[in-house]
Write an enzyme that holds these catalytic residues in place. Structure first.
Site, mmCIF file in Angstrom:
data_model
loop_
_atom_site.group_PDB
_atom_site.id
_atom_site.type_symbol
_atom_site.label_atom_id
_atom_site.label_comp_id
_atom_site.label_asym_id
_atom_site.label_seq_id
_atom_site.Cartn_x
_atom_site.Cartn_y
_atom_site.Cartn_z
ATOM 1 C CG ASP A 19 -8.742 8.322 -5.343
ATOM 2 O OD1 ASP A 19 -8.720 7.756 -6.448
ATOM 3 O OD2 ASP A 19 -7.830 8.206 -4.500
ATOM 4 C CG HIS A 27 -5.208 7.837 -7.348
ATOM 5 N ND1 HIS A 27 -5.684 7.209 -6.213
ATOM 6 C CD2 HIS A 27 -4.108 7.132 -7.720
ATOM 7 C CE1 HIS A 27 -4.905 6.177 -5.926
ATOM 8 N NE2 HIS A 27 -3.937 6.121 -6.818
ATOM 9 C CB SER A 87 -1.928 4.522 -4.678
ATOM 10 O OG SER A 87 -2.781 3.868 -5.579
#
Length: 449
Positions: A398, A427, A309
């Site tokens: 995601d 995610h 991320s």
């Protein structure tokens, strides 16, 4: 002996919300509530990937630990990723499921269906995202002509500041074969608020030399305990925080920081390329690499950056700016092609331009200034400068770091690269995904003998 099964949470630890959920309902109730009914949504191709113009069909079905014998009302929204309509279509899903004609896309991108239902007192949600020729997605972000000069100037400013490493032993974080420390380094800071950079350093007890790995963090404000995904008795690892605050505080310290001085840090000073929050962060990561390269136990050859991320974003940036980095691993990286929203498609976290530009001239001028500044910070423009082997992992579902934005970045990479797609993942990655990611890192960190 009694075995304890917990709901699937974050890969590192049980998240606070999940823990509260378990304690509130009781473990058996939590497990049953999560598992009894599920709303399955999936495309008609196993890899979820189509060519532009090829039709997709989505399969909807409610499943349970017991046979489902009744028709279930389901409402779904279907549209381009992050642009699904606000009002859904209501359908009746029979026990054996229902097929929804999804249509197709006429240009590369992602088509997503979001479905909800009520069953047995539960709110069910499901999603599936079909890819259409994702390898053809092109970035919308511009590449400033002075991009390289801007970052060289930043590194030159950082070089004027003595590194001043300060180590505090952390025996409670140490383990068999390695010693842990909280590390603090002097860092560039245009605001004068956060002049140091912190992290957890783990050093093998043996004589070495050892490869080194920089772990960059996901978004948020938290404490750290050190990199746990690689053998810390065989690698020098440095897991950094990015906020210029200690990373081993107790109690409500990080909550207070997140809700106070660090609230909305990801957008702070975005209209000014010299003071945007991530400038000191990116340079801080360069300082962390500088420290690793100075460590007497480093092997002088292997230096890997990795993260997921926001951490994936910073891992890519760090590798692009430091020629000594030998490999990079990034899972669902953030801040990719953030200008995508200006072109009618999904942009990367933190969704800066997800909305209409303001009509007021003064507000519009500030908006345009932010658009321009992102060119110096977009992961796309760092990715196009990568020269080392790179590993990437991404899920099609995601909703934080959208796959459209990811492929806009990935398709610019010209160095040797490897991509693992886990289509149903949001995610996060499934356990095998995290394993693949970590195994690649370990192998890459041992590449140069």
């Amino acid at each position: 002996m009694q075995f304890l099964f917990l709901p699937r949470c974050a890969p590192r630890s049980l998240t606070s919300s999940c823990l509260v959920f378990c304690l509130t309902l009781g473990l058996e109730g939590a497990f049953a509530a999560e598992q009894k009914f599920k709303l399955e949504v999936k495309p008609d191709k196993a890899d979820w990937t189509y060519q532009v113009g090829e039709p997709v069909k989505f399969h909807l079905r409610v499943t349970s630990t017991e046979p489902v014998t009744e028709t279930v009302p389901v409402r779904y929204r279907l549209g381009s990723e992050k642009f699904e309509p606000e009002i859904g279509v209501k359908v009746e899903v029979p026990p054996d499921g229902l097929v929804i004609e999804g249509g197709t896309l006429e240009k590369p991108g992602f088509l997503r269906i979001l479905a909800t239902a009520q069953m047995g007192g539960q709110k069910l949600t499901g999603r599936a995202t079909a890819a259409f020729s994702p390898e053809q997605i092109q970035a919308t972000q511009t590449d400033p002509v002075d991009f390289d000069a801007f970052w060289e100037a930043g590194k030159a400013e950082l070089a004027k500041i003595p590194m001043d490493p300060q180590l505090t032993p952390k025996p409670e974080l140490s383990g068999p074969g390695f010693d842990a420390y909280e590390l603090s380094l002097a860092n560039y800071d245009s605001e004068g608020k956060y002049p140091r950079f912190y992290g957890i350093l783990c050093v093998p007890k043996g004589p070495g030399p050892f490869p080194a790995i920089l772990q960059t963090p996901g978004a948020g404000v938290r404490a750290y305990k050190g990199e746990i995904w690689v053998p810390r008795d065989k690698f020098i690892t440095l897991e950094v925080g990015i906020h210029g605050i200690p990373v081993t505080e107790k109690g409500d310290y990080y909550k207070q920081q997140a809700e106070g001085p660090l609230a909305g840090y990801e957008r702070r000073n975005l209209g000014d390329r010299d003071t945007f929050y991530f400038r000191r962060v990116i340079l801080g990561c360069q300082r962390a690499l500088e420290y690793l390269m100075s460590h007497p136990k480093w092997d002088g050859k292997n230096l890997v950056t990795r993260g997921g991320s926001q951490g994936g974003q910073l891992a890519i940036m760090s590798a692009a700016l430091n020629p000594k980095v030998t490999a990079v691993a990034a899972a669902f990286p953030a801040f990719c092609d953030v200008t995508g929203y200006l072109h009618g498609r999904a942009g990367g976290w933190p969704g800066i331009f997800n909305g209409k530009p303001p009509e007021d001239p003064e507000a519009r001028a500030k908006w345009d200034a932010k658009v321009k500044v992102t060119g110096y910070y977009d992961t796309v423009n760092f990715a196009r400068r990568l020269k080392v082997p790179a590993f990437f992992a991404q899920g099609y579902n995601d909703d934080v770091c959208p796959p459209t934005a990811f492929f806009a970045m990935y398709n610019t990479v010209t160095s040797p690269k490897e991509l693992k797609i886990f289509p149903p993942s949001g995610h996060d990655l499934p356990p095998e995904g995290w394993g693949t990611y970590s195994n690649w890192t370990v192998k890459a960190a041992q590449a140069a003998k």
